[in-house]
Motif scaffolding. Structure first.
Motif, short mmCIF file in Angstrom:
data_model
loop_
_atom_site.label_atom_id
_atom_site.label_comp_id
_atom_site.label_asym_id
_atom_site.label_seq_id
_atom_site.Cartn_x
_atom_site.Cartn_y
_atom_site.Cartn_z
N ASP A 161 -23.99 -0.86 -27.18
CA ASP A 161 -23.18 -0.26 -26.13
C ASP A 161 -24.03 -0.17 -24.86
O ASP A 161 -24.92 0.66 -24.75
CB ASP A 161 -22.71 1.12 -26.56
CG ASP A 161 -21.86 1.83 -25.53
OD1 ASP A 161 -21.62 1.25 -24.44
OD2 ASP A 161 -21.43 2.96 -25.79
N SER A 203 -23.02 0.64 -21.92
CA SER A 203 -22.44 1.52 -20.91
C SER A 203 -23.18 2.85 -20.81
O SER A 203 -22.92 3.63 -19.90
CB SER A 203 -20.96 1.79 -21.23
OG SER A 203 -20.83 2.54 -22.43
N ARG A 204 -24.09 3.12 -21.74
CA ARG A 204 -24.84 4.38 -21.69
C ARG A 204 -26.21 4.21 -22.32
O ARG A 204 -26.44 3.31 -23.13
CB ARG A 204 -24.07 5.50 -22.37
CG ARG A 204 -23.80 5.22 -23.82
CD ARG A 204 -22.98 6.31 -24.42
NE ARG A 204 -22.67 5.93 -25.80
CZ ARG A 204 -21.90 6.61 -26.57
NH1 ARG A 204 -21.35 7.72 -26.12
NH2 ARG A 204 -21.67 6.21 -27.79
N SER A 244 -27.29 1.81 -27.76
CA SER A 244 -27.44 0.61 -26.93
C SER A 244 -28.12 -0.51 -27.71
O SER A 244 -28.27 -1.61 -27.20
CB SER A 244 -28.22 0.92 -25.65
OG SER A 244 -29.55 1.26 -25.96
N PRO A 255 -27.60 1.79 -17.36
CA PRO A 255 -26.79 2.93 -16.91
C PRO A 255 -27.66 3.99 -16.25
O PRO A 255 -28.88 4.01 -16.43
CB PRO A 255 -26.18 3.47 -18.20
CG PRO A 255 -26.38 2.42 -19.22
CD PRO A 255 -27.55 1.60 -18.79
N SER A 256 -27.03 4.86 -15.55
CA SER A 256 -27.74 5.92 -14.85
C SER A 256 -28.25 6.98 -15.82
O SER A 256 -27.54 7.36 -16.75
CB SER A 256 -26.81 6.57 -13.83
OG SER A 256 -27.36 7.77 -13.34
N ALA A 258 -28.23 9.91 -15.24
CA ALA A 258 -27.32 11.04 -15.06
C ALA A 258 -26.34 11.14 -16.22
O ALA A 258 -25.73 12.19 -16.44
CB ALA A 258 -26.57 10.91 -13.74
N ASP A 259 -26.19 10.06 -16.98
CA ASP A 259 -25.26 10.05 -18.11
C ASP A 259 -25.86 10.58 -19.40
O ASP A 259 -25.22 10.55 -20.44
CB ASP A 259 -24.76 8.61 -18.36
CG ASP A 259 -23.93 8.07 -17.21
OD1 ASP A 259 -23.34 8.89 -16.49
OD2 ASP A 259 -23.91 6.85 -17.04
N LEU A 260 -27.11 11.07 -19.33
CA LEU A 260 -27.74 11.63 -20.52
C LEU A 260 -26.95 12.85 -21.00
O LEU A 260 -26.42 13.62 -20.18
CB LEU A 260 -29.18 12.05 -20.22
CG LEU A 260 -30.20 10.95 -20.06
CD1 LEU A 260 -31.53 11.53 -19.59
CD2 LEU A 260 -30.37 10.19 -21.36
N PRO A 261 -26.89 13.06 -22.30
CA PRO A 261 -26.21 14.26 -22.80
C PRO A 261 -27.02 15.50 -22.43
O PRO A 261 -28.22 15.42 -22.18
CB PRO A 261 -26.17 14.06 -24.31
CG PRO A 261 -27.24 13.07 -24.60
CD PRO A 261 -27.40 12.23 -23.38
#
Length: 161
Positions: free
Chosen positions: A117, A119-120, A125, A150-151, A153-156
């Motif tokens: 994946d 996208s994150r 990934s 991906p950025s 900023a998308d971290l959980p």
């Protein structure tokens, strides 16, 4: 010791570009492609299940094996042209993760790409074969994104404790 580059359809350009940016230790770069025997085996099994109605010499698995070899050769040719320096080309057949780990034995570096994946960020990934290679490689691994990552900023969010 060589730099080994795992060539996979869909991600190979990022791997070759990363290898091209790093000079190999002894001047040797190895492009390795793995062909899975599963597709031909499935075709052979389906053909054999015709219970005597199959015509000798018409097994579709033979054609699939030839097409896979031509496709692998073409992909390795394109990768070698993109690398634009002398390299060895290796075509292996088997379970990709095990064949790549075996090819990386004694290597200075193994270059492979994220193939899950994209996208994150995170463990998803990586596909199962790449996860196995990263966990079992007998040498350092350079893991590249086959595109823009991906950025962060998308971290959980961090755990509550």
């Amino acid at each position: 010791m060589a730099v080994v580059v795992w060539i996979v359809e869909g991600t190979w350009t990022a791997c070759v570009d990363a290898a091209r940016d790093r000079p190999p230790g002894d001047g040797r770069t190895v492009l390795v492609h793995i062909t899975s025997p599963d597709t031909a085996a499935a075709a052979r099994g389906a053909y054999a299940s015709l219970l005597g109605r199959a015509r000798p010499g018409h097994d579709p698995a033979d054609r699939l094996e030839r097409l896979a070899a031509v496709s692998a050769d073409d992909l390795l040719d394109r990768a070698a042209r993109r690398l634009a320096r002398p390299c060895d080309r290796v075509e292996r057949t088997g379970r990709a993760e095990r064949e790549v780990v075996a090819e990386a034995e004694g290597a200075e570096l193994l270059v492979c790409a994220r193939d899950g994946d994209r996208s994150r960020l995170g463990p998803r990934s990586l596909g199962p074969a790449t996860r196995f290679v990263v966990d079992h490689a007998p040498c350092p691994v350079l893991l590249v994104w086959p595109g823009s990552p991906p950025s962060p900023a998308d971290l959980p969010p961090p755990p509550p404790h």
